[in-house]
Design an enzyme around this catalytic site. Sequence first.
Site, PDB file in Angstrom:
ATOM      1  N   ARG A  36      47.739 -26.680  54.798  1.00  0.00           N
ATOM      2  CA  ARG A  36      46.882 -27.870  54.670  1.00  0.00           C
ATOM      3  C   ARG A  36      45.675 -27.804  55.602  1.00  0.00           C
ATOM      4  NH1 ARG A  36      51.592 -32.173  53.509  1.00  0.00           N
ATOM      5  NH2 ARG A  36      51.443 -32.006  51.249  1.00  0.00           N
ATOM      6  N   LYS A 199      63.501 -36.936  37.675  1.00  0.00           N
ATOM      7  CA  LYS A 199      63.554 -38.222  36.983  1.00  0.00           C
ATOM      8  C   LYS A 199      62.454 -38.437  35.966  1.00  0.00           C
ATOM      9  CE  LYS A 199      65.513 -40.922  40.762  1.00  0.00           C
ATOM     10  NZ  LYS A 199      65.068 -41.866  41.782  1.00  0.00           N
ATOM     11  N   GLY A 354      55.152 -30.308  45.285  1.00  0.00           N
ATOM     12  CA  GLY A 354      55.670 -29.341  46.245  1.00  0.00           C
ATOM     13  C   GLY A 354      56.638 -28.342  45.635  1.00  0.00           C
ATOM     14  N   GLY A 377      51.749 -36.282  44.660  1.00  0.00           N
ATOM     15  CA  GLY A 377      51.692 -37.661  44.166  1.00  0.00           C
ATOM     16  C   GLY A 377      50.321 -38.007  43.618  1.00  0.00           C
TER      17      GLY A 377
HETATM   18  P1  AMP Z   1      60.885 -34.138  41.326  1.00  0.00           P
HETATM   19  O1  AMP Z   1      60.717 -34.500  42.779  1.00  0.00           O
HETATM   20  O2  AMP Z   1      61.084 -35.277  40.434  1.00  0.00           O
HETATM   21  O3  AMP Z   1      59.823 -33.163  40.853  1.00  0.00           O
HETATM   22  O4  AMP Z   1      62.283 -33.378  41.257  1.00  0.00           O
HETATM   23  C1  AMP Z   1      62.542 -32.202  41.927  1.00  0.00           C
HETATM   24  C2  AMP Z   1      64.020 -32.029  42.059  1.00  0.00           C
HETATM   25  O5  AMP Z   1      64.618 -32.046  40.793  1.00  0.00           O
HETATM   26  C3  AMP Z   1      64.393 -30.726  42.689  1.00  0.00           C
HETATM   27  O6  AMP Z   1      64.995 -30.976  43.921  1.00  0.00           O
HETATM   28  C4  AMP Z   1      65.395 -30.121  41.719  1.00  0.00           C
HETATM   29  O7  AMP Z   1      66.527 -29.600  42.357  1.00  0.00           O
HETATM   30  C5  AMP Z   1      65.786 -31.287  40.866  1.00  0.00           C
HETATM   31  N1  AMP Z   1      66.255 -30.853  39.539  1.00  0.00           N
HETATM   32  C6  AMP Z   1      65.552 -30.193  38.609  1.00  0.00           C
HETATM   33  N2  AMP Z   1      66.307 -29.961  37.541  1.00  0.00           N
HETATM   34  C7  AMP Z   1      67.532 -30.456  37.789  1.00  0.00           C
HETATM   35  C8  AMP Z   1      68.732 -30.540  37.060  1.00  0.00           C
HETATM   36  N3  AMP Z   1      68.830 -30.021  35.834  1.00  0.00           N
HETATM   37  N4  AMP Z   1      69.773 -31.193  37.634  1.00  0.00           N
HETATM   38  C9  AMP Z   1      69.672 -31.713  38.857  1.00  0.00           C
HETATM   39  N5  AMP Z   1      68.559 -31.677  39.584  1.00  0.00           N
HETATM   40  C10 AMP Z   1      67.504 -31.058  39.068  1.00  0.00           C
END
Ligand code: AMP
Length: 400
Positions: A36, A199, A354, A377
């Site tokens: 950064r 999510k 990230g 974000g």
């Molecule tokens: P996000 O912050 O929403 O981009 O989510 C990232 C996180 O989603 C990472 O820590 C991944 O380990 C988790 N992730 C991605 N795919 C899966 C999955 N199929 N089951 C559980 N966690 C997941």
Amino acid sequence: MNKLSIRDLALSGKRVFIRVDFNVPLENGTVSDDTRIRETLPTLRLAIERGARLVLASHLGRPKGKVDPKYSLQPVVTRLREFLGRQVDFASDCVGLDAEAKSNLLKNGEVLLLENVRFHPEEEKNDADFSKRLSMLCDQLFVCDAFGSAHRAHASVVGIAKYVKQAAAGLLMEKELAYLGKAISNPERPFVAVLGGAKVSDKIEVVQNLMKLADAMLIGGAMAYTFLKSQGKPVGKSLVEDDKLELAKGLLEQARSRNFRLLLPVDQVIAESPESTATKTVDIAAMPDGWMGLDVGPKTVEFFGKEIAKARTIVWNGPLGMFEKRAFASGTLGIARSVAAATKSGATSIIGGGDSVAAVEQAGVAYQISHISTGGGASLEFLAGEILPGVEALTDKPGK
Ligand code: AMP
């Protein structure tokens, strides 16, 4: 961009307040990853070359409005001195007499770094008086280079702009807006969006907006299971947001009725728990009870890879599996390699968030990506079609 750039400012002999993003990881009191800091050097060097007197401000971590030595920006001083090859002064508070006196002592080309702006609760409240006090450290010139904070209406990002004559974008901010802006306003087509992560609820607006703008969307990661369940597919114990099933179903119907290519995984790597390394690779329809989907399978990597290979613009946010664990990293790394290969053949690739950035680094292809966004974000909100408050606050170019 219709906003002033640092290049438009008359900087010589003037104190300029530059909001940077030095929210770096620290280990044992030293900076453990200086990406950064490096990203904002072009802006700092330009200001120095033009004879400005630089007053730098940033947040670091979440000290929750209280002084907490753990989140001091002091360790950044050493690294900044090395990079700039010059003395960097430090003020132990971002407002007040010490900071004012030190900023007044600056000569042309000299640099002062202020202590963490989040040591004051007024920063995150975008407090008017605090914003005004920050503005007293400069000669009516504000530059925002903290793209990663541009989605936050905080005092050092937004509030201060009201109390200066000119508020301009730094070079990093300009670069971020140029890449992301082109992707959503005038992309070379086909434009393919790749979304993953935990999510659906975090990315609904992005899905909705990119469905209007892109030519195809590839969805993986845990969020795919909410879509799959809404289609009646077996998902076992996979992470699903049951309260978003209707929404997912609606988005799939919308895609179908508009002939939009919203593509979901066709196979998966499954285990009985994320801790287990006893994995199986099965088709989506063959999910057994009691198992969970933790990565996309090789057929999906190939299927998504074909779409990516055809793309001229690729935007990727979020891992396609639990890639932090080796057993579930192949899908994400495979997609990273596909995005890199497509870029080599002329596509523009933009990666934010990230995890996806870590994935391209892990796959050893980060250098092949057109643009790695410094703001997870902020880039998501931008892709969702929102106007970032930190951009809106900047001064319009004359005549715009
Ligand atoms: P996000 O912050 O929403 O981009 O989510 C990232 C996180 O989603 C990472 O820590 C991944 O380990 C988790 N992730 C991605 N795919 C899966 C999955 N199929 N089951 C559980 N966690 C997941």
